[in-house]
Design a protein around this motif. Structure first.
Motif, PDB file in Angstrom:
ATOM      1  N   GLY A 131     -14.083   6.912  -0.069  1.00 57.35           N
ATOM      2  CA  GLY A 131     -12.890   7.009  -0.908  1.00 57.35           C
ATOM      3  C   GLY A 131     -11.806   7.864  -0.268  1.00 57.35           C
ATOM      4  N   ARG A 132     -12.201   8.976   0.321  1.00 58.71           N
ATOM      5  CA  ARG A 132     -11.229   9.832   1.003  1.00 58.71           C
ATOM      6  C   ARG A 132     -10.618   9.119   2.204  1.00 58.71           C
ATOM      7  NH1 ARG A 132     -15.263  13.556  -0.325  1.00 58.71           N
ATOM      8  NH2 ARG A 132     -16.161  13.456   1.775  1.00 58.71           N
ATOM      9  N   LEU A 133     -11.455   8.383   2.939  1.00 56.86           N
ATOM     10  CA  LEU A 133     -10.959   7.623   4.081  1.00 56.86           C
ATOM     11  C   LEU A 133      -9.955   6.558   3.623  1.00 56.86           C
ATOM     12  CD1 LEU A 133     -12.607   6.438   7.204  1.00 56.86           C
ATOM     13  CD2 LEU A 133     -11.633   4.686   5.742  1.00 56.86           C
ATOM     14  N   ILE A 134     -10.261   5.871   2.542  1.00 53.67           N
ATOM     15  CA  ILE A 134      -9.331   4.865   1.998  1.00 53.67           C
ATOM     16  C   ILE A 134      -7.984   5.500   1.709  1.00 53.67           C
ATOM     17  CG2 ILE A 134      -8.832   3.461  -0.050  1.00 53.67           C
ATOM     18  CD1 ILE A 134     -11.847   2.716  -0.066  1.00 53.67           C
ATOM     19  N   ASP A 135      -7.998   6.631   1.025  1.00 58.33           N
ATOM     20  CA  ASP A 135      -6.735   7.304   0.679  1.00 58.33           C
ATOM     21  C   ASP A 135      -5.936   7.663   1.932  1.00 58.33           C
ATOM     22  OD1 ASP A 135      -7.385   7.117  -2.010  1.00 58.33           O
ATOM     23  OD2 ASP A 135      -8.202   9.154  -2.114  1.00 58.33           O
ATOM     24  N   ARG A 136      -6.613   8.261   2.913  1.00 58.47           N
ATOM     25  CA  ARG A 136      -5.927   8.675   4.149  1.00 58.47           C
ATOM     26  C   ARG A 136      -5.379   7.483   4.918  1.00 58.47           C
ATOM     27  NH1 ARG A 136     -10.502  11.565   4.984  1.00 58.47           N
ATOM     28  NH2 ARG A 136     -11.115  10.182   6.686  1.00 58.47           N
ATOM     29  N   ARG A 137      -6.230   6.504   5.159  1.00 60.76           N
ATOM     30  CA  ARG A 137      -5.832   5.358   5.980  1.00 60.76           C
ATOM     31  C   ARG A 137      -4.747   4.521   5.295  1.00 60.76           C
ATOM     32  NH1 ARG A 137      -9.839   3.636  10.025  1.00 60.76           N
ATOM     33  NH2 ARG A 137     -10.557   5.603  10.896  1.00 60.76           N
ATOM     34  N   ALA A 138      -4.878   4.327   3.993  1.00 57.28           N
ATOM     35  CA  ALA A 138      -3.863   3.546   3.267  1.00 57.28           C
ATOM     36  C   ALA A 138      -2.506   4.249   3.344  1.00 57.28           C
ATOM     37  CB  ALA A 138      -4.288   3.338   1.817  1.00 57.28           C
ATOM     38  N   ARG A 139      -2.495   5.557   3.099  1.00 61.78           N
ATOM     39  CA  ARG A 139      -1.233   6.300   3.138  1.00 61.78           C
ATOM     40  C   ARG A 139      -0.615   6.258   4.535  1.00 61.78           C
ATOM     41  NH1 ARG A 139       1.475   8.684  -0.124  1.00 61.78           N
ATOM     42  NH2 ARG A 139      -0.165   8.952  -1.639  1.00 61.78           N
ATOM     43  N   THR A 140      -1.415   6.521   5.546  1.00 64.16           N
ATOM     44  CA  THR A 140      -0.908   6.534   6.921  1.00 64.16           C
ATOM     45  C   THR A 140      -0.348   5.168   7.319  1.00 64.16           C
ATOM     46  OG1 THR A 140      -2.468   8.263   7.544  1.00 64.16           O
ATOM     47  CG2 THR A 140      -1.534   6.955   9.325  1.00 64.16           C
ATOM     48  N   ALA A 141      -1.100   4.110   7.066  1.00 66.45           N
ATOM     49  CA  ALA A 141      -0.669   2.763   7.462  1.00 66.45           C
ATOM     50  C   ALA A 141       0.561   2.318   6.677  1.00 66.45           C
ATOM     51  CB  ALA A 141      -1.813   1.771   7.272  1.00 66.45           C
TER      52      ALA A 141
END
Length: 131
Positions: free
Chosen positions: A105-115
């Motif tokens: 879940g944390r990875l999803i948040d980070r990667r989605a925001r960055t991309a």
């Protein structure tokens, strides 16, 4: 009363109403007289990057649990957003296997925001009408 008298009275009444409203007399108790329109149903707009981040986060979590349907259009995503989704979900699956659901879940948040921030850094997508 003459037609000219009626017009003068109407103009005077209009000016009085305009003056009353411009000094905060209209709008009821607690109304925000600011030019931004404090009574607006949407005082701030959601940026394209933030909207993208929310969509990708939502659908990534659904895809991670196998709870999706249809294609990218039925999800309300553009082709470019769907590419982000696929990349994020692939990384989240690997992270979930390695470190569990919370880490995914944390990875999803980070990667989605960055991309999404990268994609919309100039205010809009760059790749044609389906971008």
């Amino acid at each position: 009363m003459t037609k000219a008298g009626v017009c003068r009275r109407g103009a005077a009444l209009g000016l009085a109403l305009l003056a009353a409203c411009s000094t905060g007399g209209c709008g009821g108790p607690g109304a925000d007289p600011s030019p931004a329109g404090g009574n607006s149903p949407s005082p701030t707009a959601t940026s394209p990057a933030e909207l993208c981040t929310r969509l990708i986060g939502y659908w990534s979590r659904r895809a991670l649990t196998g709870d999706t349907y249809g294609d990218y259009q039925s999800m309300g995503l553009s082709d470019g957003q769907y590419e982000i989704l696929r990349t994020v979900v692939d990384a989240a699956r690997a992270e979930r296997a390695r470190a569990g659901d919370a880490a995914a879940g944390r990875l999803i948040d980070r990667r989605a925001r960055t991309a999404c921030e990268k994609r919309y850094r100039d205010g809009g997508p760059t790749g044609g009408p389906w971008g």
